[in-house]
Design a protein around this motif. Sequence first.
Motif, short mmCIF file in Angstrom:
data_model
loop_
_atom_site.label_atom_id
_atom_site.label_comp_id
_atom_site.label_asym_id
_atom_site.label_seq_id
_atom_site.Cartn_x
_atom_site.Cartn_y
_atom_site.Cartn_z
N GLY A 194 13.03 -6.77 18.05
CA GLY A 194 11.82 -7.49 17.68
C GLY A 194 11.08 -6.76 16.57
N ALA A 195 11.74 -6.61 15.41
CA ALA A 195 11.17 -5.84 14.32
C ALA A 195 9.84 -6.43 13.84
CB ALA A 195 12.17 -5.76 13.17
N GLN A 196 8.91 -5.55 13.55
CA GLN A 196 7.60 -5.93 13.05
C GLN A 196 7.44 -5.52 11.59
OE1 GLN A 196 5.43 -7.74 15.21
NE2 GLN A 196 7.44 -7.73 16.23
N ALA A 197 6.50 -6.11 10.93
CA ALA A 197 6.29 -5.80 9.51
C ALA A 197 6.03 -4.31 9.29
CB ALA A 197 5.14 -6.62 8.96
N GLU A 198 5.33 -3.70 10.24
CA GLU A 198 4.99 -2.27 10.10
C GLU A 198 6.19 -1.35 10.32
OE1 GLU A 198 3.61 -4.38 12.29
OE2 GLU A 198 3.30 -3.42 14.26
N ASP A 199 7.33 -1.91 10.72
CA ASP A 199 8.53 -1.10 10.89
C ASP A 199 9.26 -0.89 9.57
OD1 ASP A 199 9.26 -2.79 14.03
OD2 ASP A 199 7.92 -1.11 13.60
N GLU A 200 8.83 -1.58 8.54
CA GLU A 200 9.45 -1.41 7.23
C GLU A 200 9.19 0.01 6.75
OE1 GLU A 200 9.85 -4.75 4.46
OE2 GLU A 200 8.61 -3.57 3.07
N ALA A 201 10.27 0.76 6.56
CA ALA A 201 10.17 2.20 6.27
C ALA A 201 11.57 2.74 6.03
CB ALA A 201 9.53 2.94 7.44
N ASP A 202 11.62 4.02 5.67
CA ASP A 202 12.89 4.75 5.64
C ASP A 202 13.11 5.38 7.01
OD1 ASP A 202 12.28 5.95 2.28
OD2 ASP A 202 13.36 4.17 2.95
N TYR A 203 14.37 5.35 7.45
CA TYR A 203 14.71 5.97 8.73
C TYR A 203 15.79 7.03 8.48
CZ TYR A 203 11.92 2.44 10.94
OH TYR A 203 10.85 1.66 11.33
N LEU A 248 11.80 -10.86 10.45
CA LEU A 248 10.69 -10.55 11.34
C LEU A 248 10.99 -11.05 12.75
CD1 LEU A 248 7.73 -9.44 11.40
CD2 LEU A 248 6.99 -11.82 11.06
N GLY A 249 10.83 -10.17 13.73
CA GLY A 249 11.04 -10.53 15.12
C GLY A 249 12.47 -10.42 15.61
N GLN A 250 13.39 -10.18 14.70
CA GLN A 250 14.79 -10.05 15.09
C GLN A 250 15.13 -8.60 15.40
OE1 GLN A 250 16.83 -12.84 15.64
NE2 GLN A 250 14.73 -13.61 15.49
N THR A 251 16.36 -8.38 15.84
CA THR A 251 16.83 -7.06 16.23
C THR A 251 17.70 -6.45 15.14
OG1 THR A 251 16.76 -7.58 18.59
CG2 THR A 251 18.23 -5.79 17.92
N VAL A 252 17.51 -5.18 14.89
CA VAL A 252 18.29 -4.48 13.86
C VAL A 252 18.79 -3.15 14.42
CG1 VAL A 252 16.25 -3.35 12.85
CG2 VAL A 252 18.32 -3.67 11.47
N ARG A 253 20.00 -2.80 14.03
CA ARG A 253 20.58 -1.52 14.41
C ARG A 253 20.85 -0.71 13.16
NH1 ARG A 253 25.70 -1.29 18.34
NH2 ARG A 253 24.04 -1.90 19.78
N ILE A 254 20.37 0.51 13.15
CA ILE A 254 20.59 1.45 12.06
C ILE A 254 21.51 2.54 12.58
CG2 ILE A 254 19.49 3.10 10.51
CD1 ILE A 254 16.91 1.38 10.80
N THR A 255 22.59 2.80 11.86
CA THR A 255 23.60 3.74 12.36
C THR A 255 23.67 5.02 11.54
OG1 THR A 255 25.37 2.73 11.08
CG2 THR A 255 25.01 1.88 13.30
N CYS A 256 24.23 6.03 12.21
CA CYS A 256 24.38 7.37 11.63
C CYS A 256 25.72 7.90 12.11
CB CYS A 256 23.23 8.24 12.13
SG CYS A 256 23.26 9.97 11.65
N GLN A 257 26.61 8.23 11.18
CA GLN A 257 27.95 8.68 11.55
C GLN A 257 28.20 10.11 11.14
OE1 GLN A 257 30.38 5.44 9.69
NE2 GLN A 257 31.16 5.18 11.77
N GLY A 258 28.89 10.83 11.99
CA GLY A 258 29.26 12.20 11.66
C GLY A 258 29.99 12.85 12.82
N ASP A 259 30.93 13.73 12.51
CA ASP A 259 31.72 14.36 13.56
C ASP A 259 30.87 15.18 14.52
OD1 ASP A 259 34.68 15.00 11.52
OD2 ASP A 259 34.09 13.25 12.71
N SER A 260 29.80 15.78 14.02
CA SER A 260 28.97 16.63 14.88
C SER A 260 28.27 15.82 15.97
CB SER A 260 27.94 17.40 14.06
OG SER A 260 27.02 16.52 13.44
N LEU A 261 28.18 14.50 15.78
CA LEU A 261 27.51 13.64 16.76
C LEU A 261 28.34 13.48 18.03
CD1 LEU A 261 26.03 10.92 14.40
CD2 LEU A 261 24.85 12.86 15.46
#
Lengths: 122, 108
Positions: free
Chosen positions: B76-85, B14-27
């Motif tokens: 600064g992730a919040q509890a309500e950010d818990e989800a699928d992305y 909670l409150g920390q920073t997170v990075r979610i990545t997505c890889q693909g040649d089309s990007l």
Amino acid sequence: QVQLVQSGAEVKKTGASVKVSCKASGYIFTNHGITWVRQAPGQGLEWMGWVSTYTGNADFAQSLQGRVSMTTDTSTSTAYMELRSLRTDDTAVYYCARWGFSWNDGDWFDPWGQGTLVIVSS
Amino acid sequence: SSELTQDPAVSVALGQTVRITCQGDSLRNNYAAWYQQRPGQAPLLVIYGQNNRPSGIPDRFSGSSSGNTASLTITGAQAEDEADYHCNSRDSSGKHQVFGGGTKLTVL
């Protein structure tokens, strides 16, 4: 506000067809295409295709070619997705979404309809 | 199999920073869009294009891209950010769309 409202849940037998509607409001319907996306239980999102609300032309994911059609009725600002020859693995929540595009920012889907659960049983 | 690859699960305090990545040649040639999906809800657009947030999306959400990788950062992730992305872009042909497999974010 911009809103997409979909038709209700359906239960179908294998081999049957299903037609899901998506009624748009809050914007000029013909200014944006409509895309359809489905999500099988516990799975990710699968793009199914899209329809131009201006021309009526549609394009579909290769995996669904021949079984899916997408149409629109501009008089009621409603898009339709029909899936034929249903199989049990077509069981999913089906979503419509408004397609946005710009040369600077690419594609995006916003907003989404609430989803329509389609259950296919044998 | 998807042309866009995401880690199945990521966690953040909670409150920390997170990075979610997505890889693909089309990007390399197309922008990614990012969608948040809470359980039982429809996906919600959070980032699209160069780094655009729709109205109502908090500014702790940001997007970036480098080479074949697109990233969604929550500062600064919040509890309500818990989800699928889910990330989304055009496929390698440029004609169709494709989604990544989705990343389940847990906020500890």
